[in-house]
Structures are given as C-alpha cells and as structure tokens.
Design a protein around this motif. Sequence first.
Motif, PDB file in Angstrom:
ATOM      1  N   MET A   1       9.040  21.701  11.853  1.00  0.00           N
ATOM      2  CA  MET A   1       8.572  20.376  12.258  1.00  0.00           C
ATOM      3  C   MET A   1       7.048  20.334  12.223  1.00  0.00           C
ATOM      4  O   MET A   1       6.386  21.352  12.422  1.00  0.00           O
ATOM      5  CB  MET A   1       9.048  20.042  13.677  1.00  0.00           C
ATOM      6  CG  MET A   1      10.548  19.894  13.808  1.00  0.00           C
ATOM      7  SD  MET A   1      11.058  19.642  15.525  1.00  0.00           S
ATOM      8  CE  MET A   1      10.310  18.055  15.854  1.00  0.00           C
TER       9      MET A   1
ATOM     10  N   VAL B   1      11.689  18.395   5.558  1.00  0.00           N
ATOM     11  CA  VAL B   1      12.986  18.382   4.869  1.00  0.00           C
ATOM     12  C   VAL B   1      12.938  19.043   3.495  1.00  0.00           C
ATOM     13  O   VAL B   1      13.984  19.330   2.904  1.00  0.00           O
ATOM     14  CB  VAL B   1      13.549  16.943   4.774  1.00  0.00           C
ATOM     15  CG1 VAL B   1      13.880  16.413   6.166  1.00  0.00           C
ATOM     16  CG2 VAL B   1      12.603  16.004   4.047  1.00  0.00           C
TER      17      VAL B   1
ATOM     18  N   ALA C   1       7.785  14.863  12.944  1.00  0.00           N
ATOM     19  CA  ALA C   1       8.691  14.836  11.791  1.00  0.00           C
ATOM     20  C   ALA C   1       9.348  16.179  11.522  1.00  0.00           C
ATOM     21  O   ALA C   1       8.768  17.236  11.786  1.00  0.00           O
ATOM     22  CB  ALA C   1       7.923  14.393  10.546  1.00  0.00           C
ATOM     23  N   ASP C   2      10.557  16.092  10.974  1.00  0.00           N
ATOM     24  CA  ASP C   2      11.234  17.267  10.435  1.00  0.00           C
ATOM     25  C   ASP C   2      10.719  17.501   9.026  1.00  0.00           C
ATOM     26  O   ASP C   2      10.554  16.548   8.257  1.00  0.00           O
ATOM     27  CB  ASP C   2      12.744  17.035  10.345  1.00  0.00           C
ATOM     28  CG  ASP C   2      13.435  17.041  11.696  1.00  0.00           C
ATOM     29  OD1 ASP C   2      13.088  17.889  12.537  1.00  0.00           O
ATOM     30  OD2 ASP C   2      14.322  16.191  11.895  1.00  0.00           O
TER      31      ASP C   2
ATOM     32  N   CYS D   1       8.516  15.048   4.663  1.00  0.00           N
ATOM     33  CA  CYS D   1       8.791  14.912   6.086  1.00  0.00           C
ATOM     34  C   CYS D   1       9.578  13.642   6.395  1.00  0.00           C
ATOM     35  O   CYS D   1       9.349  12.599   5.780  1.00  0.00           O
ATOM     36  CB  CYS D   1       7.481  14.858   6.863  1.00  0.00           C
ATOM     37  SG  CYS D   1       6.423  16.302   6.602  1.00  0.00           S
ATOM     38  N   ARG D   2      10.465  13.758   7.372  1.00  0.00           N
ATOM     39  CA  ARG D   2      11.224  12.611   7.867  1.00  0.00           C
ATOM     40  C   ARG D   2      10.926  12.482   9.356  1.00  0.00           C
ATOM     41  O   ARG D   2      11.121  13.432  10.124  1.00  0.00           O
ATOM     42  CB  ARG D   2      12.716  12.822   7.616  1.00  0.00           C
ATOM     43  CG  ARG D   2      13.547  11.605   7.969  1.00  0.00           C
ATOM     44  CD  ARG D   2      14.957  11.653   7.389  1.00  0.00           C
ATOM     45  NE  ARG D   2      14.914  11.446   5.942  1.00  0.00           N
ATOM     46  CZ  ARG D   2      15.592  12.195   5.062  1.00  0.00           C
ATOM     47  NH1 ARG D   2      16.340  13.183   5.467  1.00  0.00           N
ATOM     48  NH2 ARG D   2      15.508  11.927   3.771  1.00  0.00           N
ATOM     49  N   VAL D   3      10.450  11.312   9.759  1.00  0.00           N
ATOM     50  CA  VAL D   3      10.004  11.085  11.129  1.00  0.00           C
ATOM     51  C   VAL D   3      11.184  11.065  12.103  1.00  0.00           C
ATOM     52  O   VAL D   3      12.188  10.400  11.863  1.00  0.00           O
ATOM     53  CB  VAL D   3       9.214   9.759  11.232  1.00  0.00           C
ATOM     54  CG1 VAL D   3       8.798   9.481  12.674  1.00  0.00           C
ATOM     55  CG2 VAL D   3       7.994   9.796  10.314  1.00  0.00           C
ATOM     56  N   LYS D   4      11.027  11.816  13.198  1.00  0.00           N
ATOM     57  CA  LYS D   4      12.015  11.841  14.283  1.00  0.00           C
ATOM     58  C   LYS D   4      11.617  10.910  15.414  1.00  0.00           C
ATOM     59  O   LYS D   4      12.462  10.316  16.062  1.00  0.00           O
ATOM     60  CB  LYS D   4      12.120  13.254  14.882  1.00  0.00           C
ATOM     61  CG  LYS D   4      12.844  14.244  14.047  1.00  0.00           C
ATOM     62  CD  LYS D   4      12.911  15.581  14.746  1.00  0.00           C
ATOM     63  CE  LYS D   4      13.870  15.493  15.900  1.00  0.00           C
ATOM     64  NZ  LYS D   4      14.688  16.665  16.118  1.00  0.00           N
ATOM     65  N   GLU D   5      10.303  10.839  15.661  1.00  0.00           N
ATOM     66  CA  GLU D   5       9.815  10.100  16.820  1.00  0.00           C
ATOM     67  C   GLU D   5       8.367   9.704  16.585  1.00  0.00           C
ATOM     68  O   GLU D   5       7.611  10.431  15.947  1.00  0.00           O
ATOM     69  CB  GLU D   5       9.918  11.014  18.049  1.00  0.00           C
ATOM     70  CG  GLU D   5       9.469  10.406  19.329  1.00  0.00           C
ATOM     71  CD  GLU D   5       9.597  11.381  20.514  1.00  0.00           C
ATOM     72  OE1 GLU D   5       9.101  11.012  21.580  1.00  0.00           O
ATOM     73  OE2 GLU D   5      10.166  12.475  20.363  1.00  0.00           O
TER      74      GLU D   5
ATOM     75  N   TYR E   1       3.480  17.265  12.528  1.00  0.00           N
ATOM     76  CA  TYR E   1       3.074  15.944  12.991  1.00  0.00           C
ATOM     77  C   TYR E   1       1.869  15.466  12.196  1.00  0.00           C
ATOM     78  O   TYR E   1       1.118  16.270  11.622  1.00  0.00           O
ATOM     79  CB  TYR E   1       2.719  15.958  14.490  1.00  0.00           C
ATOM     80  CG  TYR E   1       1.346  16.531  14.742  1.00  0.00           C
ATOM     81  CD1 TYR E   1       0.228  15.698  14.808  1.00  0.00           C
ATOM     82  CD2 TYR E   1       1.149  17.896  14.870  1.00  0.00           C
ATOM     83  CE1 TYR E   1      -1.044  16.223  15.002  1.00  0.00           C
ATOM     84  CE2 TYR E   1      -0.107  18.426  15.062  1.00  0.00           C
ATOM     85  CZ  TYR E   1      -1.204  17.587  15.134  1.00  0.00           C
ATOM     86  OH  TYR E   1      -2.453  18.106  15.309  1.00  0.00           O
TER      87      TYR E   1
ATOM     88  N   MET F   1       9.593   5.584   7.805  1.00  0.00           N
ATOM     89  CA  MET F   1       9.820   6.784   8.630  1.00  0.00           C
ATOM     90  C   MET F   1       9.916   8.063   7.794  1.00  0.00           C
ATOM     91  O   MET F   1      10.647   8.998   8.126  1.00  0.00           O
ATOM     92  CB  MET F   1      11.061   6.603   9.508  1.00  0.00           C
ATOM     93  CG  MET F   1      10.962   5.426  10.476  1.00  0.00           C
ATOM     94  SD  MET F   1       9.658   5.620  11.714  1.00  0.00           S
ATOM     95  CE  MET F   1      10.532   6.591  12.937  1.00  0.00           C
ATOM     96  N   GLU F   2       9.172   8.090   6.695  1.00  0.00           N
ATOM     97  CA  GLU F   2       9.070   9.263   5.829  1.00  0.00           C
ATOM     98  C   GLU F   2       7.649   9.340   5.287  1.00  0.00           C
ATOM     99  O   GLU F   2       6.977   8.319   5.143  1.00  0.00           O
ATOM    100  CB  GLU F   2      10.023   9.163   4.639  1.00  0.00           C
ATOM    101  CG  GLU F   2      11.482   9.156   4.991  1.00  0.00           C
ATOM    102  CD  GLU F   2      12.386   9.024   3.772  1.00  0.00           C
ATOM    103  OE1 GLU F   2      13.543   9.453   3.878  1.00  0.00           O
ATOM    104  OE2 GLU F   2      11.943   8.502   2.724  1.00  0.00           O
TER     105      GLU F   2
END
Length: 188
Positions: free
Chosen positions: A45, A139, A136-137, A120-124, A47, A64-65
Amino acid sequence: MKQDWKPGTMIYPLPAVMVTCGSDPSEYNIITIGWVGTICTNPPMCYISVRPERHSYPVLKKNMEFVINLTNRSMAYATDWCGVSSGKDYNKFEKMKLTPGKASVVSAPTIEESPLCIECRVKEVMALGSHDMFIADVVNVQADETYLGPVTGAFNMEQAELIAYSHGKYYELGDLIGKFGWSVKKKK
C-alpha cells in the motif's frame, strides 16, 4: 546546539514522482507530487497527498485509480514543469513530449519514459487539512527492462538515475553507501 523552529514538513528527501490519472485520453493528466510514500508492505500500500484545488483532484476522486511514475535525471525538467503547470491549461503529455502507456490493471495511463510505474487503486481518501491523502493498494508494478539486472532481474536503482525532491530542489540520488543489514553482516 539546536534551535527550535515552528512545526513544519521537514522530512526530506522525498521521491519526485509524476502521478498519472484519468480513465480515457480526454481526461488524462500528470501531477507532480512530493507527498508520496509507502504505508504497508503486505499488502502493498502507498499514499499520495493532493490539494483539493488541484486540477487532478476531481479526476482522482472520480476514478479512484492512479499510477505513480518514478522519475529520473532525463525526466527532471518535465517533472518540475508538470508540477507548476495546470492540466486545465495544457495537455501535459503533449507539451512535455511524454508517452501515455497502457497500465496492466488500472485505467489511468503510465508514462512510458518512467523507469518504474506503480499502479494503484484507492481504498480511502482522508481529508487532513491543506491536502487529502489517497490511501491505495498497489495492484501492479511495471518496470522498464532496461534497468533490470541480468542475473537477478532486480531493479537497478543506481542505473535508473532516480531523482528526489528536497525543500524546493531536485537532486539525483548519490552513491551507494551500504545496503540493508550491512552494518551487522557477519564477516567470512
């Protein structure tokens, strides 16, 4: 003797990265970011922190990516220019003669000239004050084969000529002085 200063962000140097966002060419943009880092190894992860008034902010929130594109010596001018010029006024890929590449997992483009692209894919999204943090995770990671070691396949940081940002200035990373654990490694 040390002086006390007012609180500030003095954790330097930081990687100078170009973050790409957008789900189709009409909204592709590049934003240079210094507030970037690793949060966790497993799962991987990271940021980025972005001011809400930046042109890329609504694009990031909508999709969100994003892709974190590491930068090097040959990309230094474009890195700075993309940080001080707005995507609402320019197509930064065209203006800086950078090539949007196809990410493997996310919709956002990569920068073909970048030695390493982190998808990256945003989690929050956390509102923090002047900036919002996009947690972000990771990916996928794309590494330019030019910088991979022939035996190990490891990414060669020194050969990539990566750059860092420190208190308003860009620097090329310097000489290798050791590696993790070298201070306690047993001598043979």
